[in-house]
Write a protein that holds these residues in place. Sequence first.
Motif, PDB file in Angstrom:
ATOM      1  N   UNK A 107     -65.758  45.228 -15.210  1.00  9.23           N
ATOM      2  CA  UNK A 107     -65.711  44.767 -16.598  1.00  9.23           C
ATOM      3  C   UNK A 107     -64.319  44.245 -16.959  1.00  9.23           C
ATOM      4  N   UNK A 108     -63.280  44.940 -16.514  1.00 11.37           N
ATOM      5  CA  UNK A 108     -61.922  44.512 -16.852  1.00 11.37           C
ATOM      6  C   UNK A 108     -61.590  43.165 -16.219  1.00 11.37           C
ATOM      7  N   UNK A 109     -61.990  42.969 -14.969  1.00  8.27           N
ATOM      8  CA  UNK A 109     -61.689  41.710 -14.289  1.00  8.27           C
ATOM      9  C   UNK A 109     -62.452  40.548 -14.919  1.00  8.27           C
ATOM     10  N   UNK A 110     -63.713  40.790 -15.276  1.00 10.32           N
ATOM     11  CA  UNK A 110     -64.492  39.721 -15.905  1.00 10.32           C
ATOM     12  C   UNK A 110     -63.904  39.376 -17.272  1.00 10.32           C
ATOM     13  N   UNK A 111     -63.445  40.381 -18.018  1.00 12.57           N
ATOM     14  CA  UNK A 111     -62.847  40.109 -19.331  1.00 12.57           C
ATOM     15  C   UNK A 111     -61.585  39.252 -19.201  1.00 12.57           C
ATOM     16  N   UNK A 112     -60.718  39.581 -18.228  1.00 15.61           N
ATOM     17  CA  UNK A 112     -59.513  38.763 -18.016  1.00 15.61           C
ATOM     18  C   UNK A 112     -59.869  37.345 -17.587  1.00 15.61           C
ATOM     19  N   UNK A 113     -60.863  37.242 -16.721  1.00 17.27           N
ATOM     20  CA  UNK A 113     -61.277  35.922 -16.243  1.00 17.27           C
ATOM     21  C   UNK A 113     -61.884  35.092 -17.371  1.00 17.27           C
ATOM     22  N   UNK A 114     -62.653  35.738 -18.210  1.00 21.35           N
ATOM     23  CA  UNK A 114     -63.259  35.019 -19.348  1.00 21.35           C
ATOM     24  C   UNK A 114     -62.181  34.470 -20.272  1.00 21.35           C
ATOM     25  N   UNK A 115     -61.170  35.268 -20.538  1.00 21.44           N
ATOM     26  CA  UNK A 115     -60.090  34.829 -21.418  1.00 21.44           C
ATOM     27  C   UNK A 115     -59.356  33.630 -20.823  1.00 21.44           C
ATOM     28  N   UNK A 116     -59.083  33.702 -19.491  1.00 19.53           N
ATOM     29  CA  UNK A 116     -58.345  32.609 -18.854  1.00 19.53           C
ATOM     30  C   UNK A 116     -59.157  31.327 -18.824  1.00 19.53           C
ATOM     31  N   UNK A 117     -60.453  31.418 -18.498  1.00 17.28           N
ATOM     32  CA  UNK A 117     -61.266  30.209 -18.353  1.00 17.28           C
ATOM     33  C   UNK A 117     -61.608  29.576 -19.694  1.00 17.28           C
ATOM     34  N   UNK A 118     -61.759  30.371 -20.721  1.00 13.45           N
ATOM     35  CA  UNK A 118     -62.002  29.768 -22.042  1.00 13.45           C
ATOM     36  C   UNK A 118     -60.783  28.973 -22.516  1.00 13.45           C
ATOM     37  N   UNK A 119     -59.615  29.399 -22.108  1.00 14.21           N
ATOM     38  CA  UNK A 119     -58.415  28.622 -22.458  1.00 14.21           C
ATOM     39  C   UNK A 119     -58.346  27.339 -21.628  1.00 14.21           C
ATOM     40  N   UNK A 120     -58.696  27.448 -20.307  1.00 13.61           N
ATOM     41  CA  UNK A 120     -58.650  26.262 -19.455  1.00 13.61           C
ATOM     42  C   UNK A 120     -59.648  25.210 -19.936  1.00 13.61           C
ATOM     43  N   UNK A 121     -60.844  25.665 -20.322  1.00 13.91           N
ATOM     44  CA  UNK A 121     -61.888  24.736 -20.773  1.00 13.91           C
ATOM     45  C   UNK A 121     -62.009  24.751 -22.302  1.00 13.91           C
ATOM     46  N   UNK A 122     -60.905  24.888 -22.979  1.00  8.24           N
ATOM     47  CA  UNK A 122     -60.945  25.000 -24.434  1.00  8.24           C
ATOM     48  C   UNK A 122     -61.499  23.742 -25.079  1.00  8.24           C
ATOM     49  N   UNK A 123     -61.302  22.591 -24.478  1.00  7.47           N
ATOM     50  CA  UNK A 123     -61.767  21.354 -25.095  1.00  7.47           C
ATOM     51  C   UNK A 123     -63.265  21.181 -25.071  1.00  7.47           C
ATOM     52  N   UNK A 124     -63.989  21.974 -24.327  1.00 11.15           N
ATOM     53  CA  UNK A 124     -65.440  21.785 -24.208  1.00 11.15           C
ATOM     54  C   UNK A 124     -66.237  22.783 -25.040  1.00 11.15           C
ATOM     55  N   UNK A 125     -65.593  23.753 -25.649  1.00 11.79           N
ATOM     56  CA  UNK A 125     -66.262  24.754 -26.490  1.00 11.79           C
ATOM     57  C   UNK A 125     -67.402  25.442 -25.728  1.00 11.79           C
ATOM     58  N   UNK A 126     -67.044  26.078 -24.628  1.00 10.64           N
ATOM     59  CA  UNK A 126     -68.021  26.783 -23.801  1.00 10.64           C
ATOM     60  C   UNK A 126     -68.127  28.226 -24.269  1.00 10.64           C
TER      61      UNK A 126
END
Length: 449
Positions: free
Chosen positions: A312-331
């Motif tokens: 759960x902790x790793x997925x939460x960190x990954x989710x935070x990082x990827x939402x920032x990387x793909x911030x322009x697409x509103x995923x």
Amino acid sequence: MNPAGAPGSLQRRLLLAAGLFLGVAVVAAGLSIGFVLHRFVRGQLDGRLDDRLLSLVSDLRGGPGALSLGRDRDGPPFDRPGSGWYWQIRRGDAVLGSASLDGRRLAVPALPARRRDPDAPAPADGTGPWGEGLILRVLTVPGPAGGPPTVFAAAAPEAALRGPVWEALRTLALCLAVIGVFLFAGVMLQVRLGLRPLRGLRDQLARVRAGRLDRLPERQPAEIRPLVAEMNALLDQNAAQLEHARGHVANLAHGLKTPLATLAMALAEPGADRDGSLAPLVEGMDRRIRHHLRRARAAALGGPARSRADLAAHVADLRLALTRIHAGREIAVATAIPDGLGVACDPQDLDEMLGNLVDNACRWCRGRVAVSARREGAQVVVRVEDDGPGLDAAAREAVLQRGRRLDESRPGHGFGLPIALELAELYGGSLALETSGLGGLAVRLALPA
């Protein structure tokens, strides 16, 4: 489920064999005891009839034309007509019979000419005047001065033999059935106790697989101690091979670091990297080499034991990082992972696998990505789904090959899914591509719990 042709449960085979042999033993014991009981009752009847014959011989009076007894021998049960208890004396044409014959004649079968003891009563079977089956004892006494022999016969009904025998056999069958049930219960207990070390060995292997044990304990029953020794030897061999392989990785990484550093210094000079595309690639290569160096160092220090990563902790960190990387697409990235669910693998390897999978889902989705996980036996299954165009069966097989890309217009190098697959298989897991409930592609990643 067992594959076709695989042997079934060892416990079931032992219980079936024990039940079969117990059943045969109980039936054989019942037949043997029934045979002995039949002979015992028949012996009692023969002895009673022989006593009657001897008393008739001692009380017989009269000549060839007339026979009589010195006293009455028609006491119960020889006084009831048709009772099956009869006696008869025949000398020539003279016949003397019990009151139970009611004036009828008893058909006495002829005895064999050669007998073991001609002077003793002989057994025979016959039919009474009313058609009932009889058990006979026949004694032939030679007549005086060449006269006709005297044939003494005493009979008992077959029911006198069958009745006590069947009554005893019913009680015997009930007793043997109860004994058989208790014996089978004892066999079940013995089988469970005998197989308990195997169940313990299975649990210990699960602990080795999960990284909580390095080797199997050597304190085992003598019968499975050689198996444990072979398993420990295999674990030691695998650990040595893993250490050897990671040593090669470390050597390779060290060998690449120097030329890579030289390349980075050359690109840092003015005008060397005109469009600025080479420097990020060199930086990424350096980051990966450092990562594998850390893995090799950790393996050298920690041995073959696996670490534990909180999913759960790793997925939460990954989710935070990827939402920032793909911030322009509103995923929208939705996660459903129970707290405390962990996998037995290196945290950096877990980040690399999940990063590749979730990043691919974000690249190809239309706007929704879902990451879920659940425990299935000894494994944790992670599903990464998206609502993108998905892949057909041929395309799913193709994208798992290194360097194979289906769309060259999208950024990437085609190594993400193959790397995730290799890492999953390294830990004894698996990776499969399926159809997502969101309409796109679903990646099923299985890792040891």
